[in-house]
Scaffold this active site. Structure first.
Site, PDB file in Angstrom:
ATOM      1  N   LYS A   1     -13.533  -7.219  -3.952  1.00 55.58           N
ATOM      2  CA  LYS A   1     -13.415  -8.537  -3.838  1.00 55.58           C
ATOM      3  C   LYS A   1     -15.163  -9.267  -2.559  1.00 55.58           C
ATOM      4  O   LYS A   1     -15.020 -10.102  -2.224  1.00 55.58           O
ATOM      5  CB  LYS A   1     -12.649  -8.457  -2.192  1.00 55.58           C
ATOM      6  CG  LYS A   1     -11.178  -8.744  -2.919  1.00 55.58           C
ATOM      7  CD  LYS A   1      -9.809  -8.704  -2.059  1.00 55.58           C
ATOM      8  CE  LYS A   1     -10.121  -7.901  -1.445  1.00 55.58           C
ATOM      9  NZ  LYS A   1      -8.229  -7.471  -1.172  1.00 55.58           N
TER      10      LYS A   1
ATOM     11  N   LYS B   1     -15.825  -7.205  -0.165  1.00 57.45           N
ATOM     12  CA  LYS B   1     -15.869  -7.601   1.800  1.00 57.45           C
ATOM     13  C   LYS B   1     -16.201  -6.004   1.871  1.00 57.45           C
ATOM     14  O   LYS B   1     -16.224  -5.628   0.915  1.00 57.45           O
ATOM     15  CB  LYS B   1     -13.957  -7.232   1.578  1.00 57.45           C
ATOM     16  CG  LYS B   1     -13.581  -9.545   2.442  1.00 57.45           C
ATOM     17  CD  LYS B   1     -12.723  -9.239   2.058  1.00 57.45           C
ATOM     18  CE  LYS B   1     -12.366  -9.181   2.583  1.00 57.45           C
ATOM     19  NZ  LYS B   1     -10.793  -9.152   3.421  1.00 57.45           N
TER      20      LYS B   1
HETATM   21  N1  CTP Z   1      -3.024 -13.102  10.224  1.00 53.40           N
HETATM   22  C1  CTP Z   1      -2.032 -13.995  10.839  1.00 53.40           C
HETATM   23  N2  CTP Z   1      -2.647 -14.115  12.218  1.00 53.40           N
HETATM   24  C2  CTP Z   1      -4.347 -14.734  12.695  1.00 53.40           C
HETATM   25  C3  CTP Z   1      -4.892 -13.375  11.249  1.00 53.40           C
HETATM   26  C4  CTP Z   1      -3.804 -12.836  10.854  1.00 53.40           C
HETATM   27  O1  CTP Z   1      -1.081 -13.741  10.848  1.00 53.40           O
HETATM   28  N3  CTP Z   1      -5.046 -15.043  13.553  1.00 53.40           N
HETATM   29  C5  CTP Z   1      -2.239 -12.473   9.033  1.00 53.40           C
HETATM   30  C6  CTP Z   1      -2.625 -12.650   8.214  1.00 53.40           C
HETATM   31  O2  CTP Z   1      -2.337 -14.021   7.415  1.00 53.40           O
HETATM   32  C7  CTP Z   1      -2.528 -11.722   7.046  1.00 53.40           C
HETATM   33  C8  CTP Z   1      -2.526  -9.755   8.309  1.00 53.40           C
HETATM   34  O3  CTP Z   1      -2.278 -10.626   9.231  1.00 53.40           O
HETATM   35  O4  CTP Z   1      -1.320 -11.384   6.542  1.00 53.40           O
HETATM   36  C9  CTP Z   1      -3.977  -9.841   7.846  1.00 53.40           C
HETATM   37  O5  CTP Z   1      -4.817  -9.976   7.877  1.00 53.40           O
HETATM   38  P1  CTP Z   1      -6.299 -10.109   7.557  1.00 53.40           P
HETATM   39  O6  CTP Z   1      -7.025 -11.016   6.448  1.00 53.40           O
HETATM   40  O7  CTP Z   1      -6.326  -8.350   7.820  1.00 53.40           O
HETATM   41  O8  CTP Z   1      -6.594 -10.762   8.664  1.00 53.40           O
HETATM   42  P2  CTP Z   1      -7.897 -11.285   9.307  1.00 53.40           P
HETATM   43  O9  CTP Z   1      -8.174 -11.786  11.144  1.00 53.40           O
HETATM   44  O10 CTP Z   1      -7.162 -13.087   8.747  1.00 53.40           O
HETATM   45  O11 CTP Z   1      -9.341 -11.500   8.400  1.00 53.40           O
HETATM   46  P3  CTP Z   1     -10.160 -11.975   7.670  1.00 53.40           P
HETATM   47  O12 CTP Z   1     -11.398 -12.932   9.136  1.00 53.40           O
HETATM   48  O13 CTP Z   1     -11.824 -11.363   7.908  1.00 53.40           O
HETATM   49  O14 CTP Z   1      -9.656 -13.104   6.770  1.00 53.40           O
END
Ligand code: CTP
Length: 149
Positions: free
Chosen positions: A51, A53
């Site tokens: 992806k 990432k």
């Molecule tokens: N999630 C959440 N609240 C946040 C951040 C993440 O509920 N503030 C949830 C996402 O919706 C997902 C899970 O945590 O179901 C894992 O998300 P992940 O993509 O690993 O975390 P993010 O912080 O969103 O990472 P990125 O900024 O890289 O997208």
């Protein structure tokens, strides 16, 4: 014959969980509260590479952190986009849960189990943490702190 009402209500969710933060903990707790058993697919470094990432924390550490949580019963590796239906069948999943940043994207799984989108915790993400740690951003934060102080 298996009585579906007697079997544990298993929830399944997926994520990278890099730089583990409070939004991650809250969504896992909310997912677990939907049933009796929570299975979490943690994305592998190889899958993330497909992806484009790259996580700061390697897969083995992210996996062990998530597995140590009280609300998590089992961690499995998430290695590709296609494994979800197999995972639902293999683990007897009744509810597939994801953050609402994925709203609608997994509706096709409703053929196999309930699909539920949970609200995200506002104002925190792995991306925001990384941005806050960038040197130019740290200088900005220090300047703001001096002004306030
Ligand atoms: N999630 C959440 N609240 C946040 C951040 C993440 O509920 N503030 C949830 C996402 O919706 C997902 C899970 O945590 O179901 C894992 O998300 P992940 O993509 O690993 O975390 P993010 O912080 O969103 O990472 P990125 O900024 O890289 O997208």
């Amino acid at each position: 014959m298996t009585d579906v009402n007697q079997s544990p209500r298993t929830i399944l969710t997926y994520g990278t969980f890099d730089l583990f933060h409070i939004g991650h903990l809250r969504i896992l707790e909310r997912a677990r509260a939907l049933g009796d058993r929570l299975v979490v697919g943690v994305s592998t470094d190889g899958f993330n590479a497909t992806k484009g990432k790259k996580s700061v924390i390697p897969f083995e550490h992210r996996r062990d952190i998530v597995a140590a949580l009280r609300c998590v019963d089992l961690v499995i590796p998430e290695e590709n986009w296609e494994q979800k239906i197999d995972d639902i069948r293999r683990h007897g999943v009744r509810v597939f849960a994801m953050g609402d940043d994925w709203q609608g994207r997994f509706d096709f799984l409703a053929e196999y189990c309930e699909v539920c989108y949970l609200s995200r915790t506002p104002e925190i993400s792995t991306t925001a943490i990384k941005t806050d740690l960038e040197p130019e951003r740290r200088d900005h934060l220090e300047a703001v702190t001096r002004e306030v102080g």
